[in-house]
Scaffold this motif. Sequence first.
Motif, short mmCIF file in Angstrom:
data_model
loop_
_atom_site.label_atom_id
_atom_site.label_comp_id
_atom_site.label_asym_id
_atom_site.label_seq_id
_atom_site.Cartn_x
_atom_site.Cartn_y
_atom_site.Cartn_z
N UNK A 1 0.81 -1.14 0.01
CA UNK A 1 -0.03 0.11 -0.05
C UNK A 1 0.89 1.19 -0.07
N UNK A 2 1.64 1.63 1.01
CA UNK A 2 2.38 2.56 1.01
C UNK A 2 3.74 2.33 0.16
N UNK A 3 4.12 3.59 -0.39
CA UNK A 3 5.53 3.66 -0.97
C UNK A 3 6.39 4.66 -0.44
N UNK A 4 7.60 4.19 -0.15
CA UNK A 4 8.47 4.86 0.18
C UNK A 4 9.65 4.90 -0.59
N UNK A 5 10.01 6.14 -1.00
CA UNK A 5 11.20 6.43 -2.05
C UNK A 5 12.33 6.92 -0.94
N UNK A 6 13.37 6.38 -1.18
CA UNK A 6 14.68 6.95 -0.20
C UNK A 6 15.56 7.30 -1.24
N UNK A 7 15.99 8.60 -1.39
CA UNK A 7 17.06 9.10 -2.38
C UNK A 7 18.14 9.41 -1.43
N UNK A 8 19.44 8.87 -1.88
CA UNK A 8 20.65 8.94 -1.47
C UNK A 8 21.67 9.15 -2.58
N UNK A 9 22.96 9.23 -2.25
CA UNK A 9 23.95 9.56 -3.40
C UNK A 9 24.48 8.13 -3.72
N UNK A 10 24.91 7.80 -4.82
CA UNK A 10 25.54 6.48 -5.63
C UNK A 10 26.25 5.98 -4.60
N UNK A 11 26.28 4.57 -4.10
CA UNK A 11 26.99 3.88 -3.26
C UNK A 11 27.12 4.27 -1.70
N UNK A 12 26.09 5.30 -1.43
CA UNK A 12 26.10 5.71 -0.14
C UNK A 12 25.95 4.33 0.80
N UNK A 13 24.85 3.53 0.52
CA UNK A 13 24.15 2.45 1.31
C UNK A 13 24.45 0.90 0.66
N UNK A 14 24.99 0.04 1.45
CA UNK A 14 25.30 -1.22 0.71
C UNK A 14 24.01 -1.78 0.60
N UNK A 15 24.12 -2.93 -0.15
CA UNK A 15 22.96 -3.65 -0.43
C UNK A 15 22.30 -4.39 0.89
N UNK A 16 23.03 -4.84 1.92
CA UNK A 16 22.78 -5.33 3.20
C UNK A 16 22.07 -4.21 3.88
N UNK A 17 22.64 -2.82 3.76
CA UNK A 17 22.01 -2.01 4.73
C UNK A 17 20.57 -1.53 4.23
N UNK A 18 20.45 -1.62 2.57
CA UNK A 18 19.28 -1.41 2.00
C UNK A 18 18.19 -2.37 2.38
N UNK A 19 18.55 -3.79 2.35
CA UNK A 19 17.88 -4.90 2.71
C UNK A 19 17.20 -4.46 4.05
N UNK A 20 18.11 -4.43 4.84
CA UNK A 20 17.59 -4.33 6.45
C UNK A 20 16.72 -2.98 6.70
N UNK A 21 17.27 -1.78 6.18
CA UNK A 21 16.43 -0.89 6.33
C UNK A 21 14.89 -0.90 5.67
N UNK A 22 14.85 -1.38 4.67
CA UNK A 22 13.47 -1.68 3.95
C UNK A 22 12.71 -2.76 4.81
N UNK A 23 13.36 -3.53 5.42
CA UNK A 23 12.67 -4.51 6.37
C UNK A 23 12.16 -3.74 7.50
N UNK A 24 13.02 -2.85 8.26
CA UNK A 24 12.58 -2.29 9.29
C UNK A 24 11.51 -1.12 8.91
N UNK A 25 11.46 -0.51 7.91
CA UNK A 25 10.32 0.15 7.52
C UNK A 25 9.22 -0.33 7.43
N UNK A 26 9.28 -1.52 6.84
CA UNK A 26 8.04 -2.14 6.58
C UNK A 26 7.51 -2.68 8.14
N UNK A 27 8.21 -3.23 8.84
CA UNK A 27 7.79 -3.48 10.25
C UNK A 27 7.09 -2.26 10.85
N UNK A 28 7.79 -1.22 10.77
CA UNK A 28 7.51 0.06 11.39
C UNK A 28 6.01 0.36 10.81
N UNK A 29 6.02 0.64 9.50
CA UNK A 29 4.69 0.92 8.87
C UNK A 29 3.63 -0.07 9.24
N UNK A 30 3.84 -1.31 9.17
CA UNK A 30 2.85 -2.55 9.45
C UNK A 30 2.36 -2.23 11.00
#
Length: 140
Positions: A1-30
């Motif tokens: 339902x919700x859409x969160x777009x996170x804008x950063x500079x290239x290479x600022x976040x690792x793939x693992x950080x992105x995945x972990x943060x996306x999971x946490x945003x999902x948990x919080x919103x839920x």
Amino acid sequence: MPVYTLTTTVGMLSSQTKASLAGEIGRIHSEINHVPATYVNVVYQELPVDNVYAGGEPAAPVLVNGWVREGHDEEETSRLALEIASAVTEFTSVPEDRVVVVFQSSPARFAVELGRLLPDPGHEADWVASIKNGQPTVHR
């Protein structure tokens, strides 16, 4: 339902950080908006370093733009913004003064997911149940 777009500079976040943060945003919103985390969409947009400025100077913030349905309790929406900002700082180590969270909203009937108009806040359980039960697409 919700859409969160996170804008950063290239290479600022690792793939693992992105995945972990996306999971946490999902948990919080839920937790706050009472929808399954599986319906929370998180998208990362990375811009070249010379395309992001704050105060006229090159910057490396995390900008979170979220879309939510109108009608949620204002205190809960404020809590949502604060908890997401805190999670961004925790998961990325970006200082809180470089994290911006902004919500835009519109009526639920202005959005479609899974071929169905989204439910108004408070009617999520019926909407999810109709999908699980294979009821036909409902249009308002």
